[in-house]
Design an enzyme around this catalytic site. Structure first.
Site, PDB file in Angstrom:
ATOM      1  N   ASP A  35     -21.383   3.040  -9.606  1.00  0.00           N
ATOM      2  CA  ASP A  35     -21.554   2.163  -8.453  1.00  0.00           C
ATOM      3  C   ASP A  35     -21.366   0.735  -8.955  1.00  0.00           C
ATOM      4  O   ASP A  35     -22.215   0.190  -9.664  1.00  0.00           O
ATOM      5  CB  ASP A  35     -22.959   2.350  -7.869  1.00  0.00           C
ATOM      6  CG  ASP A  35     -23.198   1.491  -6.640  1.00  0.00           C
ATOM      7  OD1 ASP A  35     -22.398   0.572  -6.392  1.00  0.00           O
ATOM      8  OD2 ASP A  35     -24.192   1.739  -5.941  1.00  0.00           O
ATOM      9  N   ASP A  53      -8.676   1.423  -2.855  1.00  0.00           N
ATOM     10  CA  ASP A  53      -8.321   2.411  -1.831  1.00  0.00           C
ATOM     11  C   ASP A  53      -9.592   2.645  -1.027  1.00  0.00           C
ATOM     12  O   ASP A  53     -10.411   3.491  -1.366  1.00  0.00           O
ATOM     13  CB  ASP A  53      -7.819   3.694  -2.493  1.00  0.00           C
ATOM     14  CG  ASP A  53      -7.308   4.702  -1.486  1.00  0.00           C
ATOM     15  OD1 ASP A  53      -6.915   4.286  -0.384  1.00  0.00           O
ATOM     16  OD2 ASP A  53      -7.312   5.904  -1.804  1.00  0.00           O
ATOM     17  N   CYS A 106      -6.105   4.373   5.105  1.00  0.00           N
ATOM     18  CA  CYS A 106      -5.322   5.326   5.908  1.00  0.00           C
ATOM     19  C   CYS A 106      -5.814   5.237   7.354  1.00  0.00           C
ATOM     20  O   CYS A 106      -6.136   6.238   7.991  1.00  0.00           O
ATOM     21  CB  CYS A 106      -5.410   6.743   5.353  1.00  0.00           C
ATOM     22  SG  CYS A 106      -7.082   7.372   5.135  1.00  0.00           S
TER      23      CYS A 106
END
Length: 250
Positions: A35, A53, A106
């Site tokens: 993290d 991403d 996306c």
């Protein structure tokens, strides 16, 4: 060339990623599951390039994935946009001056793409968008941010993706690190030389011995793979399958 730190906060996904790196025979990738809200202060001004991403609402996956279509909602877009903004702010200080931050989703939603990036640029005046190295009539550019690229499924092969490159102002030289000089590297010197690995960063971790393309500070990371796994540290040891993948059939 160079070295890649590939991180996924999900440990199961990081394990899958580690298997893929081994299958491809790559020797310059550290697979990690950390993290970075805790690790980031240790890497200020550190990376030459960062690819984020980002987790997103997944609207571009709806055509091929019924579950993605059922889970989509405006509320999910809003939740993802908040998380994306936090991750972008986390990445910004870790990039060295002159470096490139690539942001990808996306999603088709402006809240997760153009609006997200314009808000980031307003918060971080030391960043500016840059054009991708190539352009194509198959790319769609929204007038709100012409440097961004939509890979829309009716124009470009695939389901749909968004990508934008952001450069940090200034210049700085690349950071270099001294080898760790693991004492076990001397013990296994003949083994390393027999495979042409003697000039790499060869080190032990969690009962295994690895060969990495170059030195890298690992203290603040939860690593699963450090380049090539050579063998397990046992009285009788055998070259690992990962080493065979890295060396190739010749």
């Amino acid at each position: 060339e160079g070295l890649i730190l590939a991180n996924d906060i999900s440990f199961p996904r990081a394990k899958t990623l580690s298997s893929a790196v081994e299958r491809m025979g790559r020797g310059n990738i550290i697979v990690n599951s950390s993290d970075f809200s805790f690790s980031a202060p240790s890497f200020e001004g550190f990376f030459d390039k960062i690819l984020l991403d980002a987790p997103c609402s997944g609207s571009a996956m709806a055509r091929k994935n019924d579950e993605a279509r059922k889970e989509w909602s405006p509320a999910k877009v809003h939740r993802c946009a908040l998380e994306q903004a936090a991750l972008l702010d986390l990445c910004a200080p870790m990039l060295r001056p002159g470096g490139i931050l690539a942001y990808s989703t996306c999603s088709f939603s402006r809240e997760e793409n153009e609006e997200q990036i314009l808000a980031f640029l307003a918060r971080h005046e030391d960043f500016y968008p840059v054009k991708a190295p190539v352009d194509s009539p198959l790319f769609y550019h929204d007038r709100a941010l012409m440097e961004g690229i939509h890979f829309l499924p009716h124009l470009f092969p695939g389901e749909g993706q968004y990508l934008v490159l952001l450069q940090k102002k200034g210049e700085s030289s690349r950071k270099e690190f001294l080898p760790k000089k693991d004492p076990l590297a001397r013990k296994y010197a003949a083994f390393l030389a027999s495979f042409g690995l003697e000039n790499r960063e060869n080190l032990s971790s969690r009962g295994k011995f690895y060969s990495l393309s170059e030195p890298f500070p690992l203290d603040k990371l939860n690593t699963l793979r450090l380049g090539v796994k050579l063998f397990e540290l046992r009285d009788i040891y055998f070259p690992d399958h990962a080493l065979a993948r890295y060396l190739g059939p010749e």
